[in-house]
Scaffold this active site. Structure first.
Site, PDB file in Angstrom:
ATOM      1  N   ARG A 155     -45.734 -25.486  -7.814  1.00  7.29           N
ATOM      2  CA  ARG A 155     -47.134 -25.193  -7.488  1.00  7.29           C
ATOM      3  C   ARG A 155     -47.905 -26.431  -7.054  1.00  7.29           C
ATOM      4  O   ARG A 155     -48.950 -26.327  -6.413  1.00  7.29           O
ATOM      5  CB  ARG A 155     -47.821 -24.522  -8.690  1.00  7.29           C
TER       6      ARG A 155
ATOM      7  N   ARG B  11     -62.622 -14.963 -26.572  1.00  4.50           N
ATOM      8  CA  ARG B  11     -61.203 -15.328 -26.410  1.00  4.50           C
ATOM      9  C   ARG B  11     -60.543 -14.627 -25.215  1.00  4.50           C
ATOM     10  O   ARG B  11     -59.336 -14.441 -25.175  1.00  4.50           O
ATOM     11  CB  ARG B  11     -60.424 -15.057 -27.697  1.00  4.50           C
TER      12      ARG B  11
ATOM     13  N   GLU C  69     -48.261 -24.745 -12.759  1.00  2.98           N
ATOM     14  CA  GLU C  69     -48.146 -26.009 -12.044  1.00  2.98           C
ATOM     15  C   GLU C  69     -47.213 -26.987 -12.747  1.00  2.98           C
ATOM     16  O   GLU C  69     -47.522 -28.164 -12.934  1.00  2.98           O
ATOM     17  CB  GLU C  69     -49.534 -26.645 -11.850  1.00  2.98           C
TER      18      GLU C  69
ATOM     19  N   HIS D  97     -65.501 -28.683   0.178  1.00  2.00           N
ATOM     20  CA  HIS D  97     -64.165 -28.929  -0.361  1.00  2.00           C
ATOM     21  C   HIS D  97     -63.119 -28.959   0.758  1.00  2.00           C
ATOM     22  O   HIS D  97     -62.267 -29.854   0.811  1.00  2.00           O
ATOM     23  CB  HIS D  97     -63.806 -27.853  -1.389  1.00  2.00           C
TER      24      HIS D  97
ATOM     25  N   HIS E  53     -55.103 -32.733  -1.366  1.00  8.00           N
ATOM     26  CA  HIS E  53     -56.099 -32.731  -2.442  1.00  8.00           C
ATOM     27  C   HIS E  53     -56.165 -34.050  -3.204  1.00  8.00           C
ATOM     28  O   HIS E  53     -57.151 -34.301  -3.892  1.00  8.00           O
ATOM     29  CB  HIS E  53     -55.820 -31.588  -3.416  1.00  8.00           C
TER      30      HIS E  53
ATOM     31  N   ASN F  73     -51.340 -28.611  -3.646  1.00 10.74           N
ATOM     32  CA  ASN F  73     -52.292 -29.721  -3.679  1.00 10.74           C
ATOM     33  C   ASN F  73     -52.165 -30.643  -2.472  1.00 10.74           C
ATOM     34  O   ASN F  73     -52.755 -31.727  -2.472  1.00 10.74           O
ATOM     35  CB  ASN F  73     -52.096 -30.529  -4.966  1.00 10.74           C
TER      36      ASN F  73
ATOM     37  N   LYS G  46     -56.367 -20.151 -11.472  1.00  7.33           N
ATOM     38  CA  LYS G  46     -56.982 -21.403 -11.910  1.00  7.33           C
ATOM     39  C   LYS G  46     -58.498 -21.218 -11.956  1.00  7.33           C
ATOM     40  O   LYS G  46     -59.118 -20.837 -10.957  1.00  7.33           O
ATOM     41  CB  LYS G  46     -56.652 -22.545 -10.944  1.00  7.33           C
TER      42      LYS G  46
ATOM     43  N   LYS H  36     -49.345 -18.341  -1.249  1.00  8.54           N
ATOM     44  CA  LYS H  36     -49.796 -18.733  -2.592  1.00  8.54           C
ATOM     45  C   LYS H  36     -49.205 -17.809  -3.650  1.00  8.54           C
ATOM     46  O   LYS H  36     -48.795 -18.269  -4.723  1.00  8.54           O
ATOM     47  CB  LYS H  36     -51.317 -18.733  -2.672  1.00  8.54           C
TER      48      LYS H  36
ATOM     49  N   GLU I 118     -58.008 -25.083   4.604  1.00 10.53           N
ATOM     50  CA  GLU I 118     -57.033 -24.596   3.617  1.00 10.53           C
ATOM     51  C   GLU I 118     -55.971 -23.722   4.288  1.00 10.53           C
ATOM     52  O   GLU I 118     -54.809 -23.736   3.888  1.00 10.53           O
ATOM     53  CB  GLU I 118     -57.735 -23.819   2.501  1.00 10.53           C
TER      54      GLU I 118
ATOM     55  N   HIS J   1     -59.915 -34.670  -3.387  1.00  6.03           N
ATOM     56  CA  HIS J   1     -60.696 -34.609  -4.625  1.00  6.03           C
ATOM     57  C   HIS J   1     -61.390 -35.946  -4.899  1.00  6.03           C
ATOM     58  O   HIS J   1     -62.529 -35.983  -5.383  1.00  6.03           O
ATOM     59  CB  HIS J   1     -59.794 -34.254  -5.798  1.00  6.03           C
TER      60      HIS J   1
END
Length: 366
Positions: free
Chosen positions: A244, A124, A240, A268, A251, A248, A146, A230, A188, A255
């Protein structure tokens, strides 16, 4: 002339779940044990890395962290699966890790995501420290909490938010990075310039030769500036819910391009490069962005070097892949469009016809 010396910099990320430092500085790997102690990772440490990274940096890491338990797993987007994470679980459990343990991720974004997801979910949740070894991870993936893995139907569809105790970004670790991987991180950096910092955008343009030469005096400010942007955004919107989403930019199409090529053709950052070009074209056609800014973005992306071709990709396939994107909420796709170099907006009314036109504009077939 760039400054002759750079001291280590610290950027603080303040989120509701945890506040933590991002350390940026040449040679920080030598101080890794002290930095982990300072961060509170004082229990047993389990290092997760890949064979490739370990061949390049294992000796230096082991000198800094004597006796650490090392777990090596495959790297690359195609290995970023629950099956690989299960291997991390097994090694942690067989080694009798308990809830005082700390997982130290040493690698690029894929290793950081998988190790972070394992840390977030085993027992956990146990502590996580990120030691990114690629430029893309140092400027983006390692910061913000993330973590997760890919699914056959899309990228990063299985994951969690799990903030680290610390991020330790040492530009020295980038010296062994292949040029293509290094370039992937620069896309990026350009993203951060477009969404929030025109000075960073111009710095990359001005110092590109020194950046490619991996000179610390050029790299440290670029990495730190990206992390500050960031950190500021994540501190205001950890999960997000709104702001936030600006991270993206590029992206949405990026993606989708990765997904339709099954993560085999593009790094990426390269996919994000195409995604930024598509978003800029869409913004110009909507009248939200001046053509000169679109051209400046395209010119800087071109300066980094050639992108893999997208001429054989189907516009229809890529558009379909965007429907499964994480940014789809209640059936609506949220797209980030630039309004100038240094500013963006979130829109939710982009039609599939508009997206298809932008994809054709960057070279895809109909």
């Amino acid at each position: 002339m760039l400054a002759a010396a750079m001291r280590a910099l610290r950027i603080d990320v303040e989120t509701p779940s945890r506040s933590y430092p991002v350390h940026v500085g040449e040679g920080l790997t030598d101080d890794l044990s002290d930095l982990l102690d300072e961060a509170g990772a004082t229990g047993r440490r389990f290092l997760v890395s890949s064979p490739t990274v370990w061949r390049a940096h294992g000796g230096a890491i082991e000198r800094a962290l004597a006796g650490v338990h090392v777990i090596l797993v495959p790297d690359g987007e195609r290995s970023k699966t629950t099956r690989t994470v299960a291997r991390i679980y097994e090694e942690l459990l067989l080694a009798e890790a308990d809830r005082s343990a700390a997982v130290v991720a040493v690698g690029g974004g894929v290793i950081g995501d998988m190790a972070g997801f394992a840390a977030a979910t085993i027992l956990r949740g146990v502590a996580l420290v990120q030691v990114p070894t690629t430029l893309l991870a140092q400027v983006d993936a390692a910061v913000g909490g993330k973590v997760g893995v890919n699914h056959a139907l899309g990228k990063n569809l299985i994951g969690a938010f799990h903030q680290p105790l610390a991020v330790i970004a040492d530009p020295r670790l980038l010296r062994t990075l292949p040029r293509r991987e290094f370039r992937a991180g620069l896309y990026e950096v350009i993203k951060y310039g477009v969404i929030a910092d025109p000075d960073l955008f111009e710095r990359v343009n001005r110092d590109l030769d020194a950046i490619f030469a991996r000179e610390p005096e050029a790299l440290v400010p670029v990495i730190a500036a990206s992390c500050r942007i960031k950190a500021d955004i994540v501190s205001k919107d950890e999960r997000e819910g709104g702001l936030r989403r600006l991270l993206n930019f590029g992206h949405t199409a990026g993606h989708a391009i990765e997904a339709v090529t099954r993560y085999r053709r593009f790094r990426h950052g390269e996919a994000v490069g195409y995604g930024m070009l598509a978003a800029a074209d869409l913004a110009v056609r909507r009248g939200a962005l001046d053509g000169a800014d679109r051209d400046a973005l395209a010119a800087l992306i071109a300066r980094l070097g050639p992108l893999p071709s997208v001429r054989d990709l189907s516009v229809a396939d890529v558009v379909q892949a965007t429907r499964r994107d994480k940014k789809v909420l209640r059936g609506t796709l949220h797209v980030i469009l630039p309004t100038r170099i240094g500013a963006t907006e979130i829109v939710n009314d982009v039609t599939e016809a508009e997206l298809a036109h932008a994809l054709r504009a960057i070279g895809m077939r109909s």
